[in-house]
Design a protein around this motif. Structure first.
Motif, PDB file in Angstrom:
ATOM      1  N   ALA A  13       0.867  -1.187   0.000  1.00  0.00           N
ATOM      2  CA  ALA A  13       0.000   0.000   0.000  1.00  0.00           C
ATOM      3  C   ALA A  13       0.897   1.229   0.000  1.00  0.00           C
ATOM      4  O   ALA A  13       2.118   1.111   0.129  1.00  0.00           O
ATOM      5  CB  ALA A  13      -0.907   0.014   1.223  1.00  0.00           C
ATOM      6  N   ARG A  14       0.250   2.398  -0.127  1.00  0.00           N
ATOM      7  CA  ARG A  14       1.029   3.632  -0.008  1.00  0.00           C
ATOM      8  C   ARG A  14       1.301   3.960   1.465  1.00  0.00           C
ATOM      9  O   ARG A  14       2.413   4.282   1.870  1.00  0.00           O
ATOM     10  CB  ARG A  14       0.252   4.795  -0.650  1.00  0.00           C
ATOM     11  N   THR A  15       0.234   3.842   2.294  1.00  0.00           N
ATOM     12  CA  THR A  15       0.330   4.279   3.693  1.00  0.00           C
ATOM     13  C   THR A  15       0.103   3.105   4.631  1.00  0.00           C
ATOM     14  O   THR A  15      -0.887   2.376   4.504  1.00  0.00           O
ATOM     15  CB  THR A  15      -0.731   5.364   4.000  1.00  0.00           C
ATOM     16  N   LEU A  16       1.006   2.942   5.586  1.00  0.00           N
ATOM     17  CA  LEU A  16       0.850   1.939   6.636  1.00  0.00           C
ATOM     18  C   LEU A  16       0.464   2.670   7.916  1.00  0.00           C
ATOM     19  O   LEU A  16       1.220   3.521   8.408  1.00  0.00           O
ATOM     20  CB  LEU A  16       2.168   1.185   6.851  1.00  0.00           C
ATOM     21  N   TRP A  17      -0.740   2.364   8.420  1.00  0.00           N
ATOM     22  CA  TRP A  17      -1.214   2.942   9.687  1.00  0.00           C
ATOM     23  C   TRP A  17      -0.993   1.921  10.796  1.00  0.00           C
ATOM     24  O   TRP A  17      -1.440   0.780  10.673  1.00  0.00           O
ATOM     25  CB  TRP A  17      -2.698   3.258   9.607  1.00  0.00           C
ATOM     26  N   LEU A  18      -0.359   2.344  11.898  1.00  0.00           N
ATOM     27  CA  LEU A  18      -0.123   1.478  13.049  1.00  0.00           C
ATOM     28  C   LEU A  18      -0.842   2.116  14.236  1.00  0.00           C
ATOM     29  O   LEU A  18      -0.360   3.113  14.796  1.00  0.00           O
ATOM     30  CB  LEU A  18       1.381   1.370  13.329  1.00  0.00           C
ATOM     31  N   LEU A  19      -2.009   1.592  14.598  1.00  0.00           N
ATOM     32  CA  LEU A  19      -2.843   2.227  15.624  1.00  0.00           C
ATOM     33  C   LEU A  19      -2.797   1.405  16.911  1.00  0.00           C
ATOM     34  O   LEU A  19      -3.148   0.223  16.906  1.00  0.00           O
ATOM     35  CB  LEU A  19      -4.299   2.338  15.159  1.00  0.00           C
ATOM     36  N   SER A  20      -2.393   2.049  18.022  1.00  0.00           N
ATOM     37  CA  SER A  20      -2.225   1.295  19.269  1.00  0.00           C
ATOM     38  C   SER A  20      -2.841   2.023  20.445  1.00  0.00           C
ATOM     39  O   SER A  20      -2.929   3.251  20.472  1.00  0.00           O
ATOM     40  CB  SER A  20      -0.737   1.081  19.551  1.00  0.00           C
ATOM     41  N   THR A  21      -3.255   1.217  21.449  1.00  0.00           N
ATOM     42  CA  THR A  21      -3.574   1.759  22.773  1.00  0.00           C
ATOM     43  C   THR A  21      -2.601   1.146  23.771  1.00  0.00           C
ATOM     44  O   THR A  21      -2.251  -0.032  23.682  1.00  0.00           O
ATOM     45  CB  THR A  21      -5.003   1.408  23.232  1.00  0.00           C
ATOM     46  N   GLY A  22      -2.188   1.950  24.760  1.00  0.00           N
ATOM     47  CA  GLY A  22      -1.382   1.466  25.883  1.00  0.00           C
ATOM     48  C   GLY A  22      -0.154   0.697  25.437  1.00  0.00           C
ATOM     49  O   GLY A  22       0.603   1.128  24.559  1.00  0.00           O
ATOM     50  N   THR A  23       0.038  -0.490  26.036  1.00  0.00           N
ATOM     51  CA  THR A  23       1.212  -1.297  25.699  1.00  0.00           C
ATOM     52  C   THR A  23       1.124  -1.899  24.296  1.00  0.00           C
ATOM     53  O   THR A  23       2.083  -2.514  23.832  1.00  0.00           O
ATOM     54  CB  THR A  23       1.397  -2.433  26.720  1.00  0.00           C
ATOM     55  N   GLY A  24      -0.004  -1.717  23.618  1.00  0.00           N
ATOM     56  CA  GLY A  24      -0.166  -2.201  22.247  1.00  0.00           C
ATOM     57  C   GLY A  24       0.787  -1.561  21.252  1.00  0.00           C
ATOM     58  O   GLY A  24       0.886  -2.009  20.099  1.00  0.00           O
ATOM     59  N   ILE A  25       1.538  -0.564  21.684  1.00  0.00           N
ATOM     60  CA  ILE A  25       2.546   0.023  20.790  1.00  0.00           C
ATOM     61  C   ILE A  25       3.753  -0.923  20.631  1.00  0.00           C
ATOM     62  O   ILE A  25       4.519  -0.803  19.668  1.00  0.00           O
ATOM     63  CB  ILE A  25       3.024   1.407  21.313  1.00  0.00           C
ATOM     64  N   ALA A  26       3.912  -1.880  21.545  1.00  0.00           N
ATOM     65  CA  ALA A  26       5.132  -2.709  21.585  1.00  0.00           C
ATOM     66  C   ALA A  26       5.484  -3.352  20.232  1.00  0.00           C
ATOM     67  O   ALA A  26       6.611  -3.172  19.738  1.00  0.00           O
ATOM     68  CB  ALA A  26       5.012  -3.770  22.679  1.00  0.00           C
TER      69      ALA A  26
END
Ligand SMILES: Cc1cc2nc3c(=O)[nH]c(=O)nc-3n(C[C@H](O)[C@H](O)[C@H](O)COP(=O)(O)OP(=O)(O)OC[C@H]3O[C@@H](n4cnc5c(N)ncnc54)[C@H](O)[C@@H]3O)c2cc1C
Ligand SMILES: NC(=O)c1ccc[n+]([C@@H]2O[C@H](COP(=O)([O-])OP(=O)(O)OC[C@H]3O[C@@H](n4cnc5c(N)ncnc54)[C@H](OP(=O)(O)O)[C@@H]3O)[C@@H](O)[C@H]2O)c1
Length: 246
Positions: free
Chosen positions: A105-118
């Motif tokens: 794709a053109r854009t990769l979105w990485l959406l996280s809450t709290g420790t979900g950023i790991a």
């Protein structure tokens, strides 16, 4: 599956509830975005929970980012570990939140809450996102701005990757300068997230990874569906890939 014995190298304390464990362990093969079960023996029983790797695969020291769940069987004990303490690590990392499963794709979105950023921190420190996507938007939603951990690492990545990396934060329970208010799904719905990121959600150009609170996964999935993005499956390619932490 067998258990490897790791040793804590460092317990980095971010707040009274957030911590990161750096662990020396025998080598483990995994893909960025995957998780592994880690365990302690509690009153004669091995208590194991899944944790996402924060480190990229080639890093010999493992890193896990955790939150103390009050009364939880494992997380309060993990938070008390100190350098030299033992931690058991399962020999079989797993999980499908990996770029190998995600269409181009053109854009990769990485959406996280709290420790979900790991898992996203692991993915961002590999070359794949920068080779495969023109821009990457990392979104981290927390209750209070002090819980925006790893800002030092993210700043270093921004220096390295320039405008290809956008970083958008939410603080849901206080007004915080530089962070959006409220929750991710509402900000997808009213366009605030796209405005802050300088990127668009569209079925033609976007792949979205969601990680963390299962209610966020559900509500953000619905907000994205309203924009024409559907769940990605191997047999029915789509745009949204999720990993629920509970
Ligand atoms: C695939 C996968 C990957 C995971 N990766 C991580 C990770 O990288 N870091 C991490 O901290 N946890 C992660 N978890 C959650 C982790 O496995 C444990 O559930 C958590 O550490 C709490 O353990 P516990 O034994 O204290 O409580 P549990 O009995 O496991 O959980 C009790 C309750 O705490 C809440 N809860 C659990 N985990 C979280 C969390 N991370 N944030 C907010 N609330 C939570 C839920 O309401 C849950 O029902 C992951 C879970 C899964 C399934
Ligand atoms: N964070 C703390 O200050 C704190 C302190 C002590 C103990 N704890 C415990 O730690 C655990 C984890 O807390 P956490 O704050 O890391 O995780 P969390 O409860 O999942 O909250 C993280 C972020 O996700 C948001 N969120 C929740 N439901 C959502 C939904 N349906 N859609 C979109 N976003 C949603 C929250 O917004 P909202 O704020 O709007 O819910 C918050 O911004 C909990 O068990 C908690 O009891 C947390």
């Amino acid at each position: 599956m067998s258990w490897l014995t790791g040793r804590i190298v460092e317990n980095r304390v971010w707040t009274d509830t957030l911590f990161s464990l750096r662990v020396e362990s025998p080598a483990l093969a995994f893909q960025a975005g995957q998780f592994v079960r880690i365990a302690l023996d509690v009153e004669g029983e091995r208590v194991a929970r899944a944790f996402s790797f924060v480190n990229p695969p080639e890093d010999p020291v493992l890193e896990f980012y955790g939150v103390i769940v009050p009364g939880g069987p494992l997380s309060p004990r993990l938070a008390r570990l100190r350098a030299g303490d033992a931690l058991y690590v399962a020999s079989n990392p797993a999980g499908f939140l990996v770029l190998r499963e995600v269409p181009d794709a053109r854009t990769l979105w990485l959406l996280s809450t709290g420790t979900g950023i790991a898992p996203f921190l692991s993915i961002l420190r590999t070359e794949a996102p920068w080779q495969r996507f023109r821009e990457v938007v990392l979104v981290h939603a927390v209750r209070h701005a002090r819980e925006l951990a790893y800002r030092d690492m993210i700043s270093a990545l921004q220096e390295q990757r320039g405008p290809a990396l956008r970083y958008v934060t939410f603080a849901s329970r206080e007004a915080a300068p530089g962070s959006l208010a409220g929750r991710i799904p509402a900000a997808i719905g009213d366009g605030r997230l796209e405005a802050a990121a300088g990127a668009r959600f569209s079925a033609e150009t976007s792949q979205v990874l969601l990680c963390g609170n299962p209610d966020m996964l559900k509500d953000a999935g619905a907000a994205l569906a309203a924009r024409g993005l559907r769940k990605h499956r191997r047999r029915a390619p789509g745009h949204v890939t999720t990993e629920s932490f509970w």
